[in-house]
Design an enzyme around this catalytic site. Structure first.
Site, PDB file in Angstrom:
ATOM      1  N   HIS A   1      -2.822  -3.620  -5.626  1.00  0.00           N
ATOM      2  CA  HIS A   1      -3.183  -3.129  -4.292  1.00  0.00           C
ATOM      3  C   HIS A   1      -4.676  -3.237  -4.067  1.00  0.00           C
ATOM      4  O   HIS A   1      -5.462  -2.475  -4.626  1.00  0.00           O
ATOM      5  CB  HIS A   1      -2.718  -1.672  -4.133  1.00  0.00           C
TER       6      HIS A   1
ATOM      7  N   GLU B   1      -5.824  -1.034  -7.193  1.00  0.00           N
ATOM      8  CA  GLU B   1      -4.859  -0.175  -7.884  1.00  0.00           C
ATOM      9  C   GLU B   1      -3.819  -1.079  -8.543  1.00  0.00           C
ATOM     10  O   GLU B   1      -3.131  -1.840  -7.870  1.00  0.00           O
ATOM     11  CB  GLU B   1      -4.179   0.771  -6.896  1.00  0.00           C
TER      12      GLU B   1
ATOM     13  N   SER C   1       0.812  -1.210   0.000  1.00  0.00           N
ATOM     14  CA  SER C   1       0.000   0.000   0.000  1.00  0.00           C
ATOM     15  C   SER C   1       0.845   1.259   0.000  1.00  0.00           C
ATOM     16  O   SER C   1       0.312   2.358  -0.177  1.00  0.00           O
ATOM     17  CB  SER C   1      -0.913   0.019   1.239  1.00  0.00           C
TER      18      SER C   1
ATOM     19  N   ASN D   1      -4.043   6.733  -1.285  1.00  0.00           N
ATOM     20  CA  ASN D   1      -3.348   7.202  -0.090  1.00  0.00           C
ATOM     21  C   ASN D   1      -2.710   8.568  -0.284  1.00  0.00           C
ATOM     22  O   ASN D   1      -2.355   9.230   0.700  1.00  0.00           O
ATOM     23  CB  ASN D   1      -2.297   6.185   0.363  1.00  0.00           C
TER      24      ASN D   1
END
Length: 515
Positions: free
Chosen positions: A144, A156, A123, A194
């Site tokens: 991900h 992802e 991540s 993120n």
């Protein structure tokens, strides 16, 4: 590029929550799965737990009994890495440590065939860095998933500098075949979610630190006005402040101290105190059987004003004021139209007016600054809402110069239209508007820097963190010009590079096109 053929073996390394979730999804999609962990008992438990999940799905009518039996039969435990030598895809879901991941993939290269795709569920670690020491780095890609894997749609698909585009395309197609919504991303700090999500937490923390309102009130505004499923403080409590703060620090350091990602001193104090959130029993809220639920503040009832009007500059209704005008009409108001205030120091329309109050959508300035600029002391601002026709709450802020008579009339106006009215202290940009503007700004920068496409960033934020609208679609809805004004005014108010406007937003403003 096509997905891996059904029947192709998928190996999952790591049987924790993420690894087990990946195994569950792959097996249900028709792929034989080999699950490996350094703790054999953990693998057996994971497979048993997955079987129970399939049974529950059957009981709820979300999976047929035959499909559940077949999916369970596709799950196999393996005791050594050598037993995954026939895998077409290996997905790693182990500890977030670069050296440990590098060692694992080096071992796997000596086991699997040359055409096997290697995928990391990292991540936060650079996919480029993980692949760098492999003999064939082009076959390693990021895959991900988001927790819980069976429920979260986003994957992802992250390409490092060496990743073969055909490998990324195959993983993308395979994720689609597994029922997921994949997006392509470049290996940069935070990838898409993120990175782009940082302002959701950062602006909330700054608002709390500046005493705009308490945590429960700010959370209520973000939910009831902004349409987010959770406000920033309850979400940080759920994630864990130790984890959330660590991710923010990681992104901040990875971007060499870019002030846009500056961690919060307030959250650092939460970590220092051990107030991690739900898991520690205390974060911004208290948890436990005896903990009282924190209530959001709201204004006391005020009288309904008799007359309301709106000042406009064009025949076409503003996208914000028009739905509010319709809601007021539905509440029995006859909304008159008028020209902008003759004594305005600048063009101040559109605005609602009642009992001397001029009520504007926030543009990133404080109400006090706007009152001074417009030479209209009775200035009140309202915050952005996802849907003014359906929102149950609205946030207002008053200028320091505003009279109680004007304020009470503004509050009564929105209450008469069916809103719970929450007062925020007069901070620039209020709550929802400044957060959405910063989310859109970060999303625009991600696109501008080639991390992902416009559709990818909007899909990622909706499917990965359940935002009610993609940030760039939201920028279109509010208007690029208004988003740019909000950011520019925030930058002027704070004097910080944190609020610099993305070059892509300025370009869209200049060419007149949205995203």
């Amino acid at each position: 590029m096509a997905a891996l053929e059904q029947g192709s073996i998928v190996a999952v390394i790591g049987s924790g929550a993420m690894g087990a979730g990946i195994a569950q999804v792959a097996a249900a999609a028709g792929y034989p799965v080999k699950l490996f962990d350094t703790r054999p008992e953990a693998v057996e438990k994971a497979i048993a737990d997955i079987g129970k999940v399939y049974t529950t799905l059957v009981e709820k009518g979300r999976m047929s009994g035959e499909a559940a039996i077949a999916a369970r039969a596709r799950l196999h435990s393996v005791a050594t890495l050598k037993e995954v030598d026939d895998a077409a895809l290996v997905v790693e879901a182990i500890v977030e440590n670069l050296d440990v991941k590098r060692m694992l993939f080096a071992d796997l290269e000596n086991v699997v065939g040359d055409d096997c795709i290697l995928a990391t569920n990292t991540s936060s670690i650079s996919v480029t860095a993980i692949a760098a020491q492999l003999r064939r780095p082009q076959r390693l890609v990021g895959m991900h998933f988001f927790n819980p894997v069976p429920l979260m749609a986003l994957v992802e698909v992250i390409s490092g500098l060496a990743t073969d585009p055909a490998v990324a395309a195959t993983v993308y197609a395979t994720a689609t075949a597994w029922g997921k919504n994949p997006v392509h991303a470049k290996s940069t700090p935070g990838f898409i979610v993120n990175r782009v999500a940082r302002p959701f937490y950062a602006e909330g923390l700054r608002l709390l630190q500046e005493q705009a309102a308490d945590a429960a009130t700010l959370d209520a505004v973000m939910r009831d006005c902004g349409g987010f499923r959770m406000g920033p403080f309850e979400l940080m409590d759920l994630i864990g402040h130790d984890v959330n703060f660590s991710v923010t620090q990681s992104v901040f350091n990875a971007y060499f101290g870019d002030p846009r990602f500056t961690p919060s001193v307030l959250q650092q104090e939460m970590v220092n105190a051990g107030f991690f959130g739900r898991k520690s029993g205390r974060g911004f809220y208290h948890y436990g059987e005896s903990a009282a639920k924190a209530a959001a503040s709201q204004e006391a009832a005020h009288a309904r004003p008799e007359v309301v009007s709106i000042s406009i500059d064009a025949d076409v209704p503003d996208t914000v004021t028009h739905p509010l005008e319709q809601r007021l009409a539905g509440a029995g108001f006859t909304v008159g139209h008028r020209k902008p205030l003759p004594n305005a120091g600048e063009n101040e329309a559109p605005a609602f007016h009642c009992n001397g109050a001029a009520i504007f959508l926030t543009d990133g300035r404080s109400a006090t600054e706007r009152a001074s600029a417009n030479r209209h002391p009775d200035t009140v601002l309202f915050d952005l809402a996802l849907d003014y026709g359906k929102a149950t709450r609205i946030a207002l802020a008053r200028a320091d110069q505003c009279s109680d008579t004007a304020w009470n009339a503004a509050v009564g106006l929105f209450q008469a239209a069916g809103f719970v009215v929450t007062r925020l202290d007069d901070v620039p940009g209020m709550a929802v508007m400044r957060t959405v503007a910063m989310l859109a700004n970060e999303a625009a920068d991600a696109v501008n820097q080639g991390v992902c496409t416009v559709p990818a960033v909007d899909i990622a934020m909706q499917k990965g963190v359940n935002y009610p609208r993609g940030p760039l679609a939201w920028a279109n809805a509010v208007g690029i010009a208004h988003i740019v004004s909000v950011l520019a005014n925030l930058a002027a108010a704070y004097g910080e590079d944190r609020y610099r406007v993305s070059p892509l937003l300025r370009r869209k403003l200049a060419n007149g096109n949205g995203f």
